[in-house]
Design a protein around this motif. Structure first.
Motif, PDB file in Angstrom:
ATOM      1  N   HIS A 180      54.329  63.018 -25.729  1.00  0.00           N
ATOM      2  CA  HIS A 180      53.497  61.876 -25.665  1.00  0.00           C
ATOM      3  C   HIS A 180      52.300  62.095 -26.519  1.00  0.00           C
ATOM      4  O   HIS A 180      52.152  61.205 -27.227  1.00  0.00           O
ATOM      5  N   ARG A 228      62.636  73.854 -18.592  1.00  0.00           N
ATOM      6  CA  ARG A 228      61.550  73.912 -19.484  1.00  0.00           C
ATOM      7  C   ARG A 228      62.017  75.018 -20.629  1.00  0.00           C
ATOM      8  O   ARG A 228      62.636  75.965 -20.593  1.00  0.00           O
ATOM      9  N   GLY A 272      63.005  62.333  -7.604  1.00  0.00           N
ATOM     10  CA  GLY A 272      62.915  62.790  -9.124  1.00  0.00           C
ATOM     11  C   GLY A 272      62.934  64.233  -9.163  1.00  0.00           C
ATOM     12  O   GLY A 272      61.993  64.744  -8.861  1.00  0.00           O
ATOM     13  N   HIS A 297      56.506  67.402 -21.440  1.00  0.00           N
ATOM     14  CA  HIS A 297      56.545  66.114 -21.920  1.00  0.00           C
ATOM     15  C   HIS A 297      55.362  65.763 -22.451  1.00  0.00           C
ATOM     16  O   HIS A 297      55.123  64.585 -23.179  1.00  0.00           O
ATOM     17  N   VAL A 326      52.947  62.007  -8.072  1.00  0.00           N
ATOM     18  CA  VAL A 326      52.655  62.891  -8.996  1.00  0.00           C
ATOM     19  C   VAL A 326      53.391  62.592 -10.149  1.00  0.00           C
ATOM     20  O   VAL A 326      52.747  63.157 -11.250  1.00  0.00           O
ATOM     21  N   ASP A 367      70.758  61.924 -11.282  1.00  0.00           N
ATOM     22  CA  ASP A 367      71.416  62.918 -12.223  1.00  0.00           C
ATOM     23  C   ASP A 367      71.841  63.969 -11.188  1.00  0.00           C
ATOM     24  O   ASP A 367      71.235  64.888 -10.825  1.00  0.00           O
ATOM     25  N   LYS A 406      70.371  67.539 -11.949  1.00  0.00           N
ATOM     26  CA  LYS A 406      69.242  67.530 -11.419  1.00  0.00           C
ATOM     27  C   LYS A 406      69.141  68.196  -9.853  1.00  0.00           C
ATOM     28  O   LYS A 406      68.228  69.267  -9.631  1.00  0.00           O
ATOM     29  N   GLY A 435      62.988  66.671 -11.930  1.00  0.00           N
ATOM     30  CA  GLY A 435      62.911  67.246 -13.230  1.00  0.00           C
ATOM     31  C   GLY A 435      62.095  68.473 -13.025  1.00  0.00           C
ATOM     32  O   GLY A 435      61.933  68.807 -12.150  1.00  0.00           O
ATOM     33  N   SER A 481      70.789  59.037  -5.516  1.00  0.00           N
ATOM     34  CA  SER A 481      70.269  57.616  -5.658  1.00  0.00           C
ATOM     35  C   SER A 481      70.995  56.396  -6.409  1.00  0.00           C
ATOM     36  O   SER A 481      70.647  55.389  -6.536  1.00  0.00           O
ATOM     37  N   VAL A 524      65.944  63.981  -4.174  1.00  0.00           N
ATOM     38  CA  VAL A 524      66.728  62.596  -4.572  1.00  0.00           C
ATOM     39  C   VAL A 524      66.835  62.607  -6.000  1.00  0.00           C
ATOM     40  O   VAL A 524      65.428  62.778  -6.755  1.00  0.00           O
TER      41      VAL A 524
HETATM   42  N1  APR Z   1      65.262  57.535  -9.074  1.00  0.00           N
HETATM   43  C1  APR Z   1      65.460  59.010  -8.985  1.00  0.00           C
HETATM   44  N2  APR Z   1      65.115  59.851  -9.990  1.00  0.00           N
HETATM   45  C2  APR Z   1      65.010  59.281 -11.094  1.00  0.00           C
HETATM   46  C3  APR Z   1      64.976  57.881 -11.459  1.00  0.00           C
HETATM   47  C4  APR Z   1      65.180  57.111 -10.266  1.00  0.00           C
HETATM   48  N3  APR Z   1      65.451  55.661 -10.590  1.00  0.00           N
HETATM   49  N4  APR Z   1      64.662  57.842 -12.662  1.00  0.00           N
HETATM   50  C5  APR Z   1      64.567  58.936 -13.256  1.00  0.00           C
HETATM   51  N5  APR Z   1      64.752  60.055 -12.636  1.00  0.00           N
HETATM   52  C6  APR Z   1      64.736  61.473 -12.479  1.00  0.00           C
HETATM   53  C7  APR Z   1      65.272  62.080 -13.840  1.00  0.00           C
HETATM   54  O1  APR Z   1      66.734  62.013 -13.717  1.00  0.00           O
HETATM   55  C8  APR Z   1      64.873  63.150 -13.996  1.00  0.00           C
HETATM   56  O2  APR Z   1      65.360  64.217 -13.223  1.00  0.00           O
HETATM   57  O3  APR Z   1      63.318  61.843 -12.482  1.00  0.00           O
HETATM   58  C9  APR Z   1      63.475  62.956 -13.289  1.00  0.00           C
HETATM   59  C10 APR Z   1      62.136  62.991 -14.239  1.00  0.00           C
HETATM   60  O4  APR Z   1      62.073  64.181 -14.706  1.00  0.00           O
HETATM   61  P1  APR Z   1      61.510  64.513 -16.120  1.00  0.00           P
HETATM   62  O5  APR Z   1      61.728  63.473 -17.122  1.00  0.00           O
HETATM   63  O6  APR Z   1      62.064  66.015 -16.559  1.00  0.00           O
HETATM   64  O7  APR Z   1      60.053  64.922 -15.988  1.00  0.00           O
HETATM   65  P2  APR Z   1      59.020  65.826 -15.187  1.00  0.00           P
HETATM   66  O8  APR Z   1      58.642  66.783 -16.471  1.00  0.00           O
HETATM   67  O9  APR Z   1      59.694  66.279 -14.195  1.00  0.00           O
HETATM   68  O10 APR Z   1      57.608  64.852 -15.071  1.00  0.00           O
HETATM   69  C11 APR Z   1      57.848  63.990 -14.034  1.00  0.00           C
HETATM   70  O11 APR Z   1      55.514  63.845 -13.914  1.00  0.00           O
HETATM   71  O12 APR Z   1      54.048  64.785 -15.457  1.00  0.00           O
HETATM   72  C12 APR Z   1      54.885  63.363 -15.263  1.00  0.00           C
HETATM   73  O13 APR Z   1      54.971  62.353 -17.253  1.00  0.00           O
HETATM   74  C13 APR Z   1      55.784  63.254 -16.200  1.00  0.00           C
HETATM   75  O14 APR Z   1      56.173  61.244 -15.055  1.00  0.00           O
HETATM   76  C14 APR Z   1      56.594  62.361 -15.544  1.00  0.00           C
HETATM   77  C15 APR Z   1      56.647  63.096 -14.219  1.00  0.00           C
END
Ligand code: APR
Ligand code: ZN
Ligand code: ZN
Length: 366
Positions: free
Chosen positions: A46, A361, A186, A42, A282, A212, A215, A188, A230, A209
């Motif tokens: 950015h 990824r 979260g 990401h 994080v 989606d 995920k 991701g 959630s 948690v």
């Molecule tokens: N509650 C729970 N999960 C959520 C919510 C929420 N309200 N909003 C978003 N998510 C989940 C998304 O569904 C997604 O699975 O958070 C996850 C974010 O994952 P990605 O967008 O893939 O980001 P990722 O690469 O894992 O990075 C996470 O760390 O490095 C930083 O900038 C990056 O802030 C981001 C974070």
């Protein structure tokens, strides 16, 4: 000097471009690395969107592994032929933080001094001091960490950023261990890596948690013992309930990792902690976000700690080889994070895929 193909973001919001760049021969303390694999993160997007700074043109890519091609004067860390994973910044080894053994807080980190350029001589800004969507890149030798050359380049390159951030948030910052519960909000790429790190450390339960369901499946495949959607239920109550099932009297998780980077999920993490629990942030918030309004008595009423995890609080020289060895010995499934291998011309397409939820990824193979 030599010319190679590389992915450059020339101007804010414009699609990236595959173009020819000039890579200088390594000067003192520098190395030229022939890139083998580089994940699409990401943060690259950015940069392209102008969300980090305005130092266009950017040479994108920063989750990479490759082979050292040549080194400059005085380089002792690595030699030509070494298989390495790249990190964002070489530490100085001499400042107050380095001297007290806390290299992650080094005051005087550095990258290569010389600049890579476009064919017309315009200086490039390498993403996170790396710039590895390129056949070759110039870095400070201290940005290179030797790892087992038998490891798959696409998998171990991911240790250079998102996967390290997640695993490190669990193991280094949160000190997840056996006998402790961990919840990750979260899931991701970063959150799933935190789940994998907690599982590797022997923590139980490991609660994932997300809003989606896809995920949550990925989290389950990587070591989550419980999942919480959630969008359907209150995650704070669910985390408390699951932890109390395992540890009698627990009032929440011992470690809660926030991997979204938003105030509302940070607040959930705050309240989902056991009384002595640790909150690890994080996910990266945007500059306009503020700490949610909390009664001060709720902060006072809990011990524990509120922490942030920068780059997984990693020490590349210790963590990259260790995690690579755990991967090659089958204890850490880094392949699970490589959703697809793509060509150097496919970075823009990978950006487009980032938000559909199916890709942890995409990794450029060179
Ligand atoms: N509650 C729970 N999960 C959520 C919510 C929420 N309200 N909003 C978003 N998510 C989940 C998304 O569904 C997604 O699975 O958070 C996850 C974010 O994952 P990605 O967008 O893939 O980001 P990722 O690469 O894992 O990075 C996470 O760390 O490095 C930083 O900038 C990056 O802030 C981001 C974070
Ligand atoms: Zn230092
Ligand atoms: Zn990254």
């Amino acid at each position: 000097m030599q010319q190679v193909q590389a992915v450059v973001a020339r101007a804010k919001g414009e699609p990236v471009e595959l173009t020819t760049i000039n890579v200088p021969d390594p000067g003192p303390g520098e190395a030229v690395v022939k890139i083998q694999a580089c994940g699409v993160c990401h943060t690259d997007l950015h940069y392209r969107e102008g969300g980090i700074n305005d130092d266009f043109p950017f040479l994108l890519g920063h989750e990479a592994s490759g082979t050292v091609e040549s080194v400059g004067e005085g380089v002792t860390e690595v030699a030509p032929g070494d298989f390495v994973v790249l990190n964002w910044r070489a530490v100085c080894g001499e400042c107050r933080a380095c001297k007290r053994g806390e290299h992650k807080y080094c005051f005087a980190t550095h990258n290569a001094e010389q600049k890579m350029t476009l064919e017309d001589g315009t200086e490039l800004s390498p993403a996170l001091g790396i710039g590895a969507f390129a056949e070759k890149t110039l870095v400070a030798a201290g940005q290179c960490t030797k790892v087992d050359p038998e490891a798959r380049p696409a998998a171990v390159g991911l240790l250079g950023c998102g996967v390290m951030a997640g695993i490190g948030a669990a193991i280094n910052t949160g000190a997840a261990t056996r006998g402790r519960s961990v919840a990750v909000i979260g899931c991701g790429g970063v959150g799933v890596a935190a789940v994998a790190g907690a599982a590797l450390a022997g923590s139980s339960p490991v609660i994932a948690v997300d809003i989606d369901a896809k995920k949550l499946e990925a989290a389950k495949a990587n070591g989550a013992t419980h999942t919480v959607d959630s969008s359907q239920v209150d995650p704070v109550e669910e985390i408390k309930r699951i932890c109390a099932e395992t540890y009698e009297g627990a009032e929440g998780a011992d470690v809660v990792i926030e991997a979204v980077g938003r105030p509302e999920t940070w607040k959930q993490a705050f309240y989902a902690r056991d009384l002595a629990g640790v909150l690890v942030l994080v996910g990266v918030p945007t500059p306009d976000m503020t700490v949610p309004d909390l009664p001060l008595i709720d902060v006072f009423g809990r011990g524990g700690a509120l922490k942030s995890s920068w780059y997984g609080d990693c020490l590349p020289s210790r963590d990259f080889p260790m995690l690579t060895d755990l991967y090659t010995s089958g204890r850490l499934d880094l392949d699970a994070f490589v959703s697809e291998e793509i060509g150097i011309g496919d970075v823009e397409a990978a950006f487009a895929k980032m938000h559909d939820g199916s890709v942890l990824r995409s990794v450029v193979i060179l």
